[in-house]
Design an enzyme around this catalytic site. Structure first.
Site, PDB file in Angstrom:
ATOM      1  N   ASP A 112     -22.567   5.495   3.384  1.00 49.14           N
ATOM      2  CA  ASP A 112     -21.337   6.207   3.757  1.00 49.14           C
ATOM      3  C   ASP A 112     -20.932   5.749   5.154  1.00 49.14           C
ATOM      4  OD1 ASP A 112     -19.386   7.947   4.552  1.00 49.14           O
ATOM      5  OD2 ASP A 112     -20.347   9.723   3.706  1.00 49.14           O
ATOM      6  N   ALA A 114     -12.719   1.205   3.031  1.00 54.00           N
ATOM      7  CA  ALA A 114     -11.680   1.833   3.859  1.00 54.00           C
ATOM      8  C   ALA A 114     -11.277   3.156   3.251  1.00 54.00           C
ATOM      9  CB  ALA A 114     -10.452   0.927   3.953  1.00 54.00           C
ATOM     10  N   TYR A 121      -2.774   7.025   8.254  1.00 49.63           N
ATOM     11  CA  TYR A 121      -3.527   5.880   7.730  1.00 49.63           C
ATOM     12  C   TYR A 121      -3.264   4.640   8.599  1.00 49.63           C
ATOM     13  CZ  TYR A 121      -4.408   1.831   4.688  1.00 49.63           C
ATOM     14  OH  TYR A 121      -4.822   0.616   4.194  1.00 49.63           O
TER      15      TYR A 121
HETATM   16  N1  LIG Z   1      -4.687  -0.741  -1.233  1.00 55.81           N
HETATM   17  C1  LIG Z   1      -3.666  -1.237  -0.546  1.00 55.81           C
HETATM   18  O1  LIG Z   1      -2.511  -1.198  -0.991  1.00 55.81           O
HETATM   19  C2  LIG Z   1      -3.898  -1.893   0.782  1.00 55.81           C
HETATM   20  C3  LIG Z   1      -2.785  -2.394   1.486  1.00 55.81           C
HETATM   21  C4  LIG Z   1      -3.005  -3.021   2.714  1.00 55.81           C
HETATM   22  C5  LIG Z   1      -4.282  -3.157   3.212  1.00 55.81           C
HETATM   23  N2  LIG Z   1      -5.334  -2.635   2.511  1.00 55.81           N
HETATM   24  C6  LIG Z   1      -6.675  -2.771   3.091  1.00 55.81           C
HETATM   25  O2  LIG Z   1      -7.422  -3.666   2.272  1.00 55.81           O
HETATM   26  C7  LIG Z   1      -8.803  -3.285   2.294  1.00 55.81           C
HETATM   27  C8  LIG Z   1      -9.320  -3.146   0.875  1.00 55.81           C
HETATM   28  O3  LIG Z   1      -8.586  -2.107   0.246  1.00 55.81           O
HETATM   29  P1  LIG Z   1      -8.695  -1.789  -1.309  1.00 55.81           P
HETATM   30  O4  LIG Z   1      -7.327  -1.788  -1.846  1.00 55.81           O
HETATM   31  O5  LIG Z   1      -9.740  -2.642  -1.922  1.00 55.81           O
HETATM   32  O6  LIG Z   1      -9.194  -0.274  -1.199  1.00 55.81           O
HETATM   33  P2  LIG Z   1      -9.883   0.647  -2.293  1.00 55.81           P
HETATM   34  O7  LIG Z   1      -9.711   0.053  -3.662  1.00 55.81           O
HETATM   35  O8  LIG Z   1      -9.417   2.021  -2.025  1.00 55.81           O
HETATM   36  O9  LIG Z   1     -11.424   0.504  -1.923  1.00 55.81           O
HETATM   37  C9  LIG Z   1     -11.940   1.040  -0.744  1.00 55.81           C
HETATM   38  C10 LIG Z   1     -13.408   1.277  -0.971  1.00 55.81           C
HETATM   39  O10 LIG Z   1     -13.940   1.896   0.220  1.00 55.81           O
HETATM   40  C11 LIG Z   1     -14.804   2.924  -0.197  1.00 55.81           C
HETATM   41  N3  LIG Z   1     -14.945   3.987   0.783  1.00 55.81           N
HETATM   42  C12 LIG Z   1     -14.062   4.945   1.131  1.00 55.81           C
HETATM   43  N4  LIG Z   1     -14.613   5.788   2.027  1.00 55.81           N
HETATM   44  C13 LIG Z   1     -15.882   5.352   2.232  1.00 55.81           C
HETATM   45  C14 LIG Z   1     -16.963   5.808   3.013  1.00 55.81           C
HETATM   46  N5  LIG Z   1     -16.857   6.903   3.783  1.00 55.81           N
HETATM   47  N6  LIG Z   1     -18.114   5.120   2.977  1.00 55.81           N
HETATM   48  C15 LIG Z   1     -18.242   4.027   2.190  1.00 55.81           C
HETATM   49  N7  LIG Z   1     -17.268   3.551   1.426  1.00 55.81           N
HETATM   50  C16 LIG Z   1     -16.093   4.212   1.435  1.00 55.81           C
HETATM   51  C17 LIG Z   1     -14.192   3.474  -1.465  1.00 55.81           C
HETATM   52  O11 LIG Z   1     -15.190   4.158  -2.185  1.00 55.81           O
HETATM   53  P3  LIG Z   1     -14.787   5.262  -3.280  1.00 55.81           P
HETATM   54  O12 LIG Z   1     -14.322   4.449  -4.454  1.00 55.81           O
HETATM   55  O13 LIG Z   1     -16.060   5.983  -3.508  1.00 55.81           O
HETATM   56  O14 LIG Z   1     -13.714   6.096  -2.666  1.00 55.81           O
HETATM   57  C18 LIG Z   1     -13.707   2.207  -2.146  1.00 55.81           C
HETATM   58  O15 LIG Z   1     -14.695   1.656  -2.982  1.00 55.81           O
HETATM   59  C19 LIG Z   1      -8.882  -2.019   3.129  1.00 55.81           C
HETATM   60  O16 LIG Z   1      -9.229  -2.335   4.443  1.00 55.81           O
HETATM   61  C20 LIG Z   1      -7.458  -1.477   3.095  1.00 55.81           C
HETATM   62  O17 LIG Z   1      -7.184  -0.687   4.232  1.00 55.81           O
HETATM   63  C21 LIG Z   1      -5.181  -2.031   1.305  1.00 55.81           C
END
Ligand SMILES: NC(=O)c1ccc[n+]([C@@H]2O[C@H](COP(=O)([O-])OP(=O)(O)OC[C@H]3O[C@@H](n4cnc5c(N)ncnc54)[C@H](OP(=O)(O)O)[C@@H]3O)[C@@H](O)[C@H]2O)c1
Length: 278
Positions: free
Chosen positions: A35, A59, A124
């Site tokens: 975590d 994230a 965020y």
């Molecule tokens: N999604 C978008 O549209 C977007 C846009 C721009 C930039 N980004 C950035 O791109 C990166 C990857 O994003 P993504 O889309 O792959 O996000 P995602 O699918 O939401 O995955 C984020 C992961 O982080 C985990 N997480 C959340 N809180 C946590 C904690 N306290 N400890 C450990 N793990 C934790 C989540 O676990 P759970 O599944 O258990 O919640 C999930 O597996 C991030 O840095 C995000 O900010 C994303």
């Protein structure tokens, strides 16, 4: 090479897990194992893995929920990257981290470059900017890759939501006045691999080529899936949400191309790849 990957069950983390495995000894952790809001455990996990490269794909990405969970968002998106950066500095490791177009307010009439001043308009975005700044301040070797509108064949994302809703509802109403580049998790993972070559460091914008609106993206998703559900264009004001979103999310990726030779495909091509992967 020893690699530590966080967020292995996320959209980007899942693809990274597959892409990074052939590069060396990979320790891939999900929230159940680690975590990120527990700074002490995080430090211990990094020290146990003793990595040459840390890739932080974890994230807090719930943009609307973050408005009421500021502390939780900052713990994962700001404090944890700072801890990872401190450990990277201590071990001489490279930290690869992802950030977002939401660090900007969206008022610029052109795509954002890395030198543009961030001005987040939601919690965020503010938490992600604080994470970027903590990493830069640590003095560790790092890559911060700002991306946008992430989707892929797996996880919780706009693409899969549109496919589901189009089968459940007679019509979809989708915002048509926010512009950006939908960027596939497959493309982000591939680009990350290229970026691990020696030389690249610092802040880069990394998003698909071209741009559209959420409504344009929805129509393309449904068109490709052969779904005839009508998509009605609406304004941001017609879809009230707790968090404000930038109107312009376009990222200028020319620094990335110039300095690393990496250029992502147009969003329409990447969409075809994701649809095929699904
Ligand atoms: N999604 C978008 O549209 C977007 C846009 C721009 C930039 N980004 C950035 O791109 C990166 C990857 O994003 P993504 O889309 O792959 O996000 P995602 O699918 O939401 O995955 C984020 C992961 O982080 C985990 N997480 C959340 N809180 C946590 C904690 N306290 N400890 C450990 N793990 C934790 C989540 O676990 P759970 O599944 O258990 O919640 C999930 O597996 C991030 O840095 C995000 O900010 C994303």
């Amino acid at each position: 090479m020893r690699i530590l990957l966080t967020g292995r069950n996320g959209q980007v983390g899942w693809e990274l897990q597959k892409a990074l495995a052939p590069l060396g000894e990979l320790t891939a952790l999900g929230r159940a194992e680690l975590d990120l809001s527990d700074a002490r455990r995080l430090r211990e996990a990094v020290r146990a893995a003793n990595p040459d490269v840390i890739v932080n794909a974890a994230a807090y990405t719930a943009v609307d929920k973050a408005e009421s969970e500021r502390e939780a968002a900052f713990a994962v998106n700001a404090t944890a990257p700072g801890v990872l950066a401190g450990e990277a500095k201590r071990n001489g490791a490279l930290l690869v981290h992802y950030s977002t177009d939401y660090v900007f307010d969206g008022t610029k009439p052109a795509p954002y470059v890395e030198e543009d001043e961030p001005n987040p308009i939601n919690v965020y975005g503010a938490s992600k900017l604080a994470g970027e700044r903590a990493i830069a301040a640590s003095g560790c070797r790092h890559l911060i890759l700002r991306t946008s509108w992430v989707y892929g064949p797996r996880g919780s994302n706009f693409y899969l939501t549109m496919l589901r809703l189009a089968r459940e509802r007679p019509e979809l109403r989708v915002v048509d006045d926010q512009v950006g580049a939908p960027t596939s998790s497959l493309e982000i993972a591939r680009a990350t691999l290229h970026m691990l070559r020696p030389g690249a460091h610092g802040l880069y914008h990394l998003s698909a080529a071209g741009s559209t609106t959420w409504c344009g993206f929805a129509r393309a998703i449904l068109g490709r899936a052969g779904l005839a559900t009508p998509v009605v264009a609406i304004r941001t004001e017609d879809y009230p949400a707790p968090a404000k979103r930038p109107r312009n999310s376009r990222l200028d990726c020319s620094k990335l191309r110039r300095e690393t030779g990496v250029a992502l495909a147009r969003w329409e091509e990447a969409l075809a790849e994701v649809a095929a992967a699904l």
